[in-house]
Enzyme design. Sequence first.
Site, PDB file in Angstrom:
ATOM      1  N   VAL A 199      29.366  20.016 -18.092  1.00 46.35           N
ATOM      2  CA  VAL A 199      28.824  18.681 -17.880  1.00 46.35           C
ATOM      3  C   VAL A 199      29.187  17.835 -19.099  1.00 46.35           C
ATOM      4  O   VAL A 199      28.930  18.240 -20.229  1.00 46.35           O
ATOM      5  CB  VAL A 199      27.290  18.786 -17.744  1.00 46.35           C
ATOM      6  N   CYS A 200      29.766  16.675 -18.869  1.00 48.38           N
ATOM      7  CA  CYS A 200      30.162  15.806 -19.998  1.00 48.38           C
ATOM      8  C   CYS A 200      28.927  15.304 -20.727  1.00 48.38           C
ATOM      9  O   CYS A 200      28.035  14.699 -20.130  1.00 48.38           O
ATOM     10  CB  CYS A 200      30.953  14.611 -19.490  1.00 48.38           C
ATOM     11  N   VAL A 201      28.881  15.513 -22.026  1.00 48.39           N
ATOM     12  CA  VAL A 201      27.680  15.177 -22.803  1.00 48.39           C
ATOM     13  C   VAL A 201      27.377  13.687 -22.823  1.00 48.39           C
ATOM     14  O   VAL A 201      26.220  13.278 -22.663  1.00 48.39           O
ATOM     15  CB  VAL A 201      27.763  15.753 -24.243  1.00 48.39           C
TER      16      VAL A 201
END
Lengths: 119, 119, 122, 122, 99, 99
Positions: free
Chosen positions: B77-79
């Site tokens: 998941v992209c931070v």
Amino acid sequence: MKFGILVNEGPYQHQAADSAYLFCKAALAKGHEVHRVFFYHDGVNNATRLTEPPLDDRNIVNRWSKLAEDNQIDLVVCVAAALRRGIRDENLAPGFRISGLGQLVETGIEADRTLTFGD
Amino acid sequence: MKFGILVNEGPYQHQAADSAYLFCKAALAKGHEVHRVFFYHDGVNNATRLTEPPLDDRNIVNRWSKLAEDNQIDLVVCVAAALRRGIRDENLAPGFRISGLGQLVETGIEADRTLTFGD
Amino acid sequence: MEGVVKKFMFVNRKAPYGTIYALESLEVVLISAAFDQDVSLAFLDDGVFQLKKGQQTKGIETKNFSPTYRALDGCDIEKLYVEQESLEARGLTEDDLLVDVTVLSRAEMGELMEQQDVVLSF
Amino acid sequence: MEGVVKKFMFVNRKAPYGTIYALESLEVVLISAAFDQDVSLAFLDDGVFQLKKGQQTKGIETKNFSPTYRALDGCDIEKLYVEQESLEARGLTEDDLLVDVTVLSRAEMGELMEQQDVVLSF
Amino acid sequence: MLHIVNKSPQERNSLDACLRIAQSGGTVLLIEDAVYAATRGNTAATNIQEALARLKICVLQPDLDARGMADRLVEGVTAVDYDGFVDLAAEHKNCQSWL
Amino acid sequence: MLHIVNKSPQERNSLDACLRIAQSGGTVLLIEDAVYAATRGNTAATNIQEALARLKICVLQPDLDARGMADRLVEGVTAVDYDGFVDLAAEHKNCQSWL
């Protein structure tokens, strides 16, 4: 005049949440009442207290919470849509409440005008 | 063959998450490898452990977690996108991890094919 | 607001399954039946695909919600309007639809919309 | 995979501000610069609006991210391609754009896309 | 190259964009709401028929079934299941999703 | 009736649908990406000019500014700010968002 607002999209991804907020702010500044903002579909994602946008960006969730506190606006999140998408009391931001779709129909009945913001 | 997958939309609102999942399942069944599924934009909402869809509907989040567990798939998941939208370690479903956008570029480099699913 | 009856129109312009709007829109429609309002549904553009017969969703592992349109009648939601041009541009006729509808021209649809108190679109 | 250089193309087909795709796409592009790959950006359809000069976002209380396109050059991202027809259909010329771009015909854009290893679209 | 289109041809411009840019010899796979484009009577079906002269056009059968449109596929269009989708992605050197 | 359109006329069919259905004498407000429709040189500008004969067309200035398009508004189109948006919603008996 009494406005009801329906928001169908989440924060950031679509401009709908921004447009709805700016409309509410302008309506309130002109002395109108915002009866209720109802969050449906991905709109329920406006209600998570866990967002942390970059510091140079607007905080869409906090903005709703403050608008509600300053103007006693009822921010209602659809329970069915919220459960589908992972919005519950435990991650709900201040000023929002979770309730049923009947609240949307009620807004349509009670408000003088109901406006939809979505994709 | 090694596939990399990019998912740009959240669960339920758009079919993208379903199509991506069914593609991964079919690829694995044919003996291919899924190197990584990267969740970007509203795609990060696939990772919330708080969803509770109706019992007669598919559980998109659990489906990802199980796919990852059964096949050792890296669900990233992209931070930055996650912080904007309220996905954090405290509401992260099993099998997902939060990391940087570099992981997407790395997937493009390492996978034989990278497919995007979005709106 | 006891006894107030407003004209509600739910406007459906999106195809089913590609997005959730059709399904969640139907959930509002069902709830609205409990409020004794004057409810209409309008199907325009890709929204007419929502009513297509023969939907089989097993292959996409998603619930087929199209039978619910047949249940609307039992909830006293009987005003379903479909725009003629939207059907034609998609190669559909009334026979392709799951339920009985009233087919309107673009002008008739526009007039009907003007008469509403509340128009909700998804 | 040390030393692998792939051709990456980021395809932008959406207008700025109406959705977040343009902004978050730019964030990936900036990160990609650190990986020593062969990076191109393609602007098609409403994507060309991302590069329009004179964006002023104060009235919508949103960050104006368009200056970032000017910073790409400093990150060694220099291949920006814009399709001619997309510009023309929107009344734009190269002079309207924030940065220097290479304008391609539809056929040239198609050829360039064919040559890529990884095409990411948002 | 494999071009993937997922939007209805009447709602969005993504199929038009794909057909404008795609080079001859490529493959276009219609998934999700894009499957309507390859159904008889749809205004977009003409574009699909024309495109068949220079592109292979495929459609994802499960999405066609879900929408109740399986009985009206345009002639010359190839229906594939998810297995076929995976094969298409593997056979082509690269792919582009027209979002 | 107030018709609100928020999508680019080249990306989606919502402006076309609105102009097809809207009754004469109504008002169309273009917001978000729909503001491009009312800018000179856009292929949709012709439709807007024709529509002006029977509909009032407004555009939301802050959205026009954000997109850097304020200097090319089609003649006859009225720019309004959010205050004006609220007034339009209040003045008209009802409204419809063409999502």
